[in-house]
Scaffold this active site. Structure first.
Site, PDB file in Angstrom:
ATOM      1  N   ASP A 257       0.830  -1.203   0.000  1.00 33.23           N
ATOM      2  CA  ASP A 257       0.000   0.000   0.000  1.00 33.23           C
ATOM      3  C   ASP A 257       0.869   1.260   0.000  1.00 33.23           C
ATOM      4  O   ASP A 257       1.893   1.324   0.682  1.00 33.23           O
ATOM      5  CB  ASP A 257      -0.903  -0.010   1.239  1.00 33.23           C
ATOM      6  CG  ASP A 257      -1.806   1.198   1.303  1.00 33.23           C
ATOM      7  OD1 ASP A 257      -2.692   1.318   0.442  1.00 33.23           O
ATOM      8  OD2 ASP A 257      -1.616   2.036   2.207  1.00 33.23           O
ATOM      9  N   GLU A 299       0.793  -0.669  -5.102  1.00 37.60           N
ATOM     10  CA  GLU A 299      -0.298   0.293  -5.229  1.00 37.60           C
ATOM     11  C   GLU A 299       0.323   1.653  -5.565  1.00 37.60           C
ATOM     12  O   GLU A 299       0.779   2.388  -4.697  1.00 37.60           O
ATOM     13  CB  GLU A 299      -1.105   0.386  -3.927  1.00 37.60           C
ATOM     14  CG  GLU A 299      -2.405   1.175  -4.097  1.00 37.60           C
ATOM     15  CD  GLU A 299      -2.529   2.354  -3.143  1.00 37.60           C
ATOM     16  OE1 GLU A 299      -3.523   3.089  -3.269  1.00 37.60           O
ATOM     17  OE2 GLU A 299      -1.646   2.557  -2.299  1.00 37.60           O
TER      18      GLU A 299
END
Length: 614
Positions: A257, A299
């Site tokens: 992330d 991401e």
């Protein structure tokens, strides 16, 4: 030392040590500790996971397969608990899903979770969802069915309730050094000069003053998410161990992330710095040594020129897969404008990249739609960024004449005249409006648009990922506005994070219903895609001019197969002015055979035509 581990380590040892010691000068002790612990994690890996590693190590492009179909879902919304998800695996197999992204499920504080992205404990599941043993059991069951499990690894920051943060607040210098702590605002003020704000409206600035500890702490996202200091080798090592803990529990796709943010340096934007790539490269090598069956998904929600570097190079790869976020945003721009020029340009850019770059393609995800379009290019056509963003948001809220879309804004910034958009695929395509009005024409027009967008999704190179509920036309869920959780009530993203409508899904095999029309069409596309080599990742892909701004043509070629995909984004019949000679093509979805000269395409219609050389 185990011979298998030793062989893998030997392959990467020199580069790994060089990168580590360059990043952490004089800390060979920490490098040696990392290597010793890597061997322990390898030894503790279950035999069936090691067997999977060996199979995938022998076939490193296994995830390139055209059989790959992904789905992302929230455990609680889909089935209540992890055990509930295990009970729904038959449904997921019916959807042809073999890549399952379980949205954040690690322990987070109630009311300060940012949707699960403020982790308090990387080795504990939220109690309401189950236990780590439940997650491992689900992973084992999925692996038996050929389904890979993807989990978010939030490594840029921890929750302020994480043990490290609590000990830092208690004054322990060792733990304060794992974050960014400042007694005065002098240095934070220097950071703010060059570091953009992520949420200027809801969480302005990059630092938060905590009066109880009399310190400024770097909090790039929200005040309860404390940025980790990766200049400290202890942080890197310990976070790697957290990752290895999860993969040893059976997680075989790690979604990193907010990866561009993980290195902070004064005088820079603190985004996409070279040290980030060093860290990701080291993570790739560590996984190839300990658990080579594991895939790293980055991401990186940015334009292609900033995304592509996160693949690394052929010789020194970083992430295995990345999100194709710009094509997603451009697709919805095309739905609103009915003009395919930007989408065609975006496809041409992505298609020109090396074939070993694997993208995850999607129409919708758990997050909002940010209008990160190619505005420098659109400017040549007289399109102004603020005005165009307002048009898009008005269109998808149903405010624009002729729009049946139903969406909500997220993080509306009246000063910058910027906002992002929320809503399910079905609601943004007009299905919610049609069903509310009981207008059959609107309903079936929306269904056709959904089918066309899915057909376009599945013709792209990479792995198609469906947001749970899209396969049966799930609508917006406005009950979040009545939640007892104040943070949830204020977060419009929950409009598309509603509970899975199992009653609606029960109609997926009943001919004549809306869920059946969407579900059966998607299944047919998945089956056709799996059956033809022209859908392989390494197929040649290009767009073709159609002579009509509302009609997109995508051509794929591999071996003896040539596919021509045609997609009409207009609400009326249009003609694709093609002249592909007198050869006969077969419509893969209907069996109809015809020549491709000046093809009439119904409103929101689509075709997949195939020619096979003798």
């Amino acid at each position: 030392m185990n011979s298998e581990f030793e062989q893998r380590l030997k392959k990467h040892y020199d580069e790994l040590k060089w990168l580590y010691c360059e990043l952490y000068t004089g800390r060979e002790d920490m490098f040696q500790s990392l290597v010793e612990n890597m061997e322990v994690w390898y030894e503790n890996r279950k035999e069936d996971l090691k067997a999977m590693d060996r199979r995938r190590e022998a076939d490193p492009t296994w995830y390139f397969s055209r059989n790959m179909v992904g789905m992302m879902l929230y455990t609680d919304a889909f089935a209540g608990t992890l055990s509930g998800v295990k009970g729904k695996l038959d449904y997921l197999e019916e959807c042809h899903v073999n890549y399952l992204h379980l949205m954040p499920l690690l322990d987070t504080p109630k009311g300060k979770s940012d949707g699960g992205y403020a982790v308090a404990d990387y080795r504990t599941v939220k109690p309401e969802l189950g236990t780590m043993d439940d997650l491992e059991e689900l992973s084992d069951c999925c692996r038996e069915r050929g389904i890979s499990i993807c989990l978010d690894f939030v490594m840029n920051h921890t929750s302020e309730e994480h043990e490290w943060a609590r000990r830092a607040k208690a004054g322990e210098k060792e733990y304060q050094d794992r974050y960014f702590f400042f007694d005065t605002y002098d240095i934070p003020a220097e950071y703010e000069k060059t570091c953009p704000q992520v949420f200027p409206t809801t969480a302005p600035g990059n630092f938060t003053w905590f009066d109880d500890i009399k310190k400024h702490v770097m909090t790039t996202f929200y005040p309860y998410q404390w940025d980790l200091n990766y200049a400290n080798p202890v942080v890197f090592n310990e976070m790697v161990y957290n990752m290895l803990y999860l993969v040893n529990r059976g997680i075989d796709i790690i979604r990193i992330d907010a990866v561009p943010y993980i290195w902070k340096q004064l005088g820079t934007p603190c985004r996409n710095l070279p040290q980030v790539h060093t860290i990701v490269r080291m993570m790739r090598m560590i996984s190839e040594i300990v658990c080579p069956g594991v895939i790293l998904l980055g991401e990186v929600v940015m334009e292609p020129e900033k995304v592509v570097p996160y693949f690394g190079t052929v010789e020194k790869p970083e992430c295995h897969m990345l999100y194709n976020v710009t094509t997603m945003a451009s697709t919805w721009h095309t739905v609103a404008t009915k003009d395919t020029a930007l989408l065609q340009r975006q496809m041409d850019i992505v298609s020109a990249l090396p074939k070993q770059y694997v993208f995850l393609n999607y129409l919708r995800c758990h997050d909002d739609i940010g209008w990160g379009l190619d505005y420098p290019w659109l400017k040549y056509f007289g399109i102004s960024e603020p005005a165009h963003k307002k048009f898009l948001n008005d269109y998808f809220q149903g405010y624009y004449p002729g729009s049946n879309a139903r969406g909500e804004l997220y993080n509306d910034d009246p000063v910058l005249q910027d906002a992002r958009l929320c809503g399910t695929t079905a609601s943004l395509c007009g299905l919610e409006s049609g069903e509310y009005e009981r207008n059959e024409e609107k309903i079936w027009n929306a269904v056709k648009k959904i089918q066309m967008l899915n057909a376009y999704l599945f013709v792209q190179s990479g792995i198609p990922v469906v947001y749970s509920g899209d396969e049966i036309g799930q609508l917006n869920d406005y009950t979040y506005k009545e939640s007892e959780d104040a943070d949830r009530r204020a977060d419009s993203r929950y409009v598309h994070r509603g509970s899975f409508p199992w009653q609606r899904a029960s109609k997926r095999n009943t001919a004549g219903t809306v869920p059946y029309a969407i579900f059966s069409a998607m299944k047919r596309m998945e089956e056709v895609r799996a059956a033809h080599e022209v859908f392989d990742v390494d197929a040649e892909v290009r767009t073709r001019m159609t002579g009509d701004e509302g009609v997109l043509c995508v051509c794929r070629k591999k071996g003896k197969e040539t596919l021509v995909g045609i997609f009409n984004f207009q609400d009326e019949t249009r003609t694709a002015w093609l002249n592909l000679g007198g050869e006969v093509y077969e419509n893969l979805l209907t069996g109809l055979r015809m020549g491709l000269t000046n093809v009439a395409v119904p409103a929101n219609g689509y075709y997949w035509f195939l020619k096979t050389e003798e």
